[in-house]
Design a protein around this motif. Structure first.
Motif, mmCIF file in Angstrom:
data_model
loop_
_atom_site.group_PDB
_atom_site.id
_atom_site.type_symbol
_atom_site.label_atom_id
_atom_site.label_comp_id
_atom_site.label_asym_id
_atom_site.label_seq_id
_atom_site.Cartn_x
_atom_site.Cartn_y
_atom_site.Cartn_z
ATOM 1 N N ASP A 1 3.531 -1.216 -13.336
ATOM 2 C CA ASP A 1 3.154 -2.318 -12.446
ATOM 3 C C ASP A 1 2.387 -1.834 -11.219
ATOM 4 N N THR A 2 1.818 -0.623 -11.309
ATOM 5 C CA THR A 2 1.129 -0.035 -10.162
ATOM 6 C C THR A 2 -0.371 0.002 -10.402
ATOM 7 N N TYR A 3 -1.130 -0.380 -9.371
ATOM 8 C CA TYR A 3 -2.585 -0.283 -9.411
ATOM 9 C C TYR A 3 -3.029 1.002 -8.716
ATOM 10 N N SER A 4 -4.116 1.575 -9.205
ATOM 11 C CA SER A 4 -4.735 2.682 -8.487
ATOM 12 C C SER A 4 -5.224 2.187 -7.124
ATOM 13 N N ASP A 5 -5.186 3.061 -6.122
ATOM 14 C CA ASP A 5 -5.653 2.646 -4.800
ATOM 15 C C ASP A 5 -7.154 2.387 -4.782
ATOM 16 N N ALA A 6 -7.859 2.793 -5.849
ATOM 17 C CA ALA A 6 -9.293 2.514 -5.932
ATOM 18 C C ALA A 6 -9.566 1.011 -5.980
ATOM 19 N N LEU A 7 -8.566 0.227 -6.399
ATOM 20 C CA LEU A 7 -8.744 -1.216 -6.501
ATOM 21 C C LEU A 7 -8.440 -1.946 -5.196
ATOM 22 N N ILE B 1 0.863 -1.178 0.000
ATOM 23 C CA ILE B 1 0.000 0.000 0.000
ATOM 24 C C ILE B 1 0.901 1.230 0.000
ATOM 25 N N GLY B 2 1.008 1.853 -1.168
ATOM 26 C CA GLY B 2 1.983 2.912 -1.396
ATOM 27 C C GLY B 2 3.113 2.333 -2.219
ATOM 28 N N ASN B 3 3.478 3.020 -3.289
ATOM 29 C CA ASN B 3 4.534 2.515 -4.165
ATOM 30 C C ASN B 3 5.886 2.709 -3.487
ATOM 31 N N MET B 4 6.472 1.621 -3.040
ATOM 32 C CA MET B 4 7.781 1.630 -2.384
ATOM 33 C C MET B 4 8.724 0.815 -3.263
ATOM 34 N N PRO B 5 9.323 1.448 -4.286
ATOM 35 C CA PRO B 5 10.091 0.726 -5.311
ATOM 36 C C PRO B 5 11.164 -0.217 -4.775
ATOM 37 N N PRO B 6 11.979 0.159 -3.773
ATOM 38 C CA PRO B 6 13.007 -0.789 -3.309
ATOM 39 C C PRO B 6 12.411 -2.093 -2.774
ATOM 40 N N ILE B 7 11.315 -1.980 -2.029
ATOM 41 C CA ILE B 7 10.671 -3.188 -1.500
ATOM 42 C C ILE B 7 10.039 -3.979 -2.629
ATOM 43 N N ALA B 8 9.354 -3.291 -3.537
ATOM 44 C CA ALA B 8 8.701 -3.981 -4.654
ATOM 45 C C ALA B 8 9.718 -4.734 -5.511
ATOM 46 N N ARG B 9 10.847 -4.090 -5.797
ATOM 47 C CA ARG B 9 11.881 -4.751 -6.607
ATOM 48 C C ARG B 9 12.407 -6.001 -5.931
ATOM 49 N N GLY C 1 10.647 -13.618 -6.628
ATOM 50 C CA GLY C 1 9.635 -14.389 -7.324
ATOM 51 C C GLY C 1 8.272 -14.368 -6.676
ATOM 52 N N PHE C 2 8.036 -13.412 -5.763
ATOM 53 C CA PHE C 2 6.753 -13.332 -5.065
ATOM 54 C C PHE C 2 5.706 -12.631 -5.934
ATOM 55 N N GLU C 3 4.446 -12.921 -5.658
ATOM 56 C CA GLU C 3 3.327 -12.291 -6.358
ATOM 57 C C GLU C 3 2.992 -10.991 -5.628
ATOM 58 N N VAL C 4 3.261 -9.860 -6.287
ATOM 59 C CA VAL C 4 3.176 -8.561 -5.622
ATOM 60 C C VAL C 4 2.158 -7.665 -6.329
ATOM 61 N N TYR C 5 1.333 -7.000 -5.527
ATOM 62 C CA TYR C 5 0.376 -6.020 -6.022
ATOM 63 C C TYR C 5 0.700 -4.682 -5.351
ATOM 64 N N VAL C 6 1.053 -3.697 -6.155
ATOM 65 C CA VAL C 6 1.415 -2.385 -5.625
ATOM 66 C C VAL C 6 0.270 -1.409 -5.884
ATOM 67 N N PHE C 7 -0.219 -0.771 -4.818
ATOM 68 C CA PHE C 7 -1.312 0.190 -4.922
ATOM 69 C C PHE C 7 -0.792 1.583 -4.559
ATOM 70 N N GLU C 8 -1.228 2.588 -5.321
ATOM 71 C CA GLU C 8 -0.753 3.951 -5.089
ATOM 72 C C GLU C 8 -1.855 4.954 -5.440
ATOM 73 N N ARG C 9 -2.047 5.945 -4.579
ATOM 74 C CA ARG C 9 -3.054 6.975 -4.828
ATOM 75 C C ARG C 9 -2.533 8.076 -5.746
ATOM 76 N N ASN C 10 -1.282 8.475 -5.577
ATOM 77 C CA ASN C 10 -0.732 9.608 -6.313
ATOM 78 C C ASN C 10 -0.307 9.167 -7.720
#
Length: 247
Positions: free
Chosen positions: A148-154, A118-126, A132-141
């Protein structure tokens, strides 16, 4: 509303604490307080994209005046209030050696399932994708979106399917924490992370938050200079990282 409960708990432990200095600034707003046990610094991420017309409703500068506005619908008031709550939290926070200098990724099991950031944190996401984990990144801004970022509406629709949530403390500032806790009720691990997540873990008791991964300011002079100069990572030279479990 969880913020209202946190406000009530914080107000009950502020006797003898006074505001020394504060600033509504970029990238972090901050409040410096002092009591018989010394000084502590609390911060909160400033979200300029959330700011609308602001009318100052604070009559007197005090720790109580700030904290009373934690559940305000005005994001400026809410940001300063959270920084004040974090300063109070840090005043009372006690850390063991085992809780210091740990990384949030150390909490993950070998097979964590679906992970929501929750919040695009690129170092953690990378790093998560590298493993090899299944990651969903949500960001409002939208300025922080990538391919690879989803709107926080989702978040409302997808969080019930998640196994792990790692949420930036900015979700407290933008008022979405209650929704996240409600929709992510099936997770096994919920970590509130980042400098904005300096809350006392007791404030999150009886929620699904399992851990807080944040920063404690140990060199106030150095950290405060970095904050006043507006550096995103400038104040971190005066801090230590920690991970603490929510009781």
């Amino acid at each position: 509303m969880l913020l209202s409960k946190i406000k009530k708990k914080t107000l009950s432990i502020i006797d003898g604490l006074e505001v020394v200095d504060f600033g509504f600034a970029l990238p972090y707003s901050w409040v410096l307080i002092e009591g018989s046990g010394g000084r502590t610094l609390g911060v909160a991420m400033t979200l300029p994209e959330e700011i609308q017309r602001y009318v100052n409703s604070i009559d007197n500068i005090s720790i109580k005046e700030f904290i009373e506005r934690l559940d305000s619908f005005n994001v400026v008031e809410r940001t300063l209030a959270l920084a004040a709550v974090n300063a109070v939290s840090q005043y009372y926070l006690e850390l063991s050696r085992e809780e210091i200098n740990k990384d949030v990724l150390e909490l993950l099991p070998d097979d964590p399932g679906k992970i929501a950031l929750i919040g695009n944190m690129p170092p953690i996401a990378r790093e998560l994708r590298k493993r090899g984990f299944e990651v969903y990144v949500f960001e409002r801004n939208p300025k922080l979106w990538d391919r690879d970022t989803y709107s926080d509406a989702l978040e409302y629709h997808l969080l019930p399917d998640m196994d792990v949530v790692i949420a930036s403390g900015s979700c407290i500032v933008n008022g979405t924490l209650d929704m996240l806790l409600d929709r992510a009720k099936n997770v096994e691990l919920f970590v509130l992370t980042g400098p904005t997540a300096q809350l006392l873990p007791e404030f999150l008791r009886h929620t699904i938050v399992t851990h807080i991964a944040s920063m404690k300011v140990v060199d106030i002079t150095k950290a405060l200079l970095g904050l006043k100069l507006g550096s995103f990572r400038g104040f971190e030279g005066g801090t230590i990282k920690y991970i603490i479990e929510v009781p």
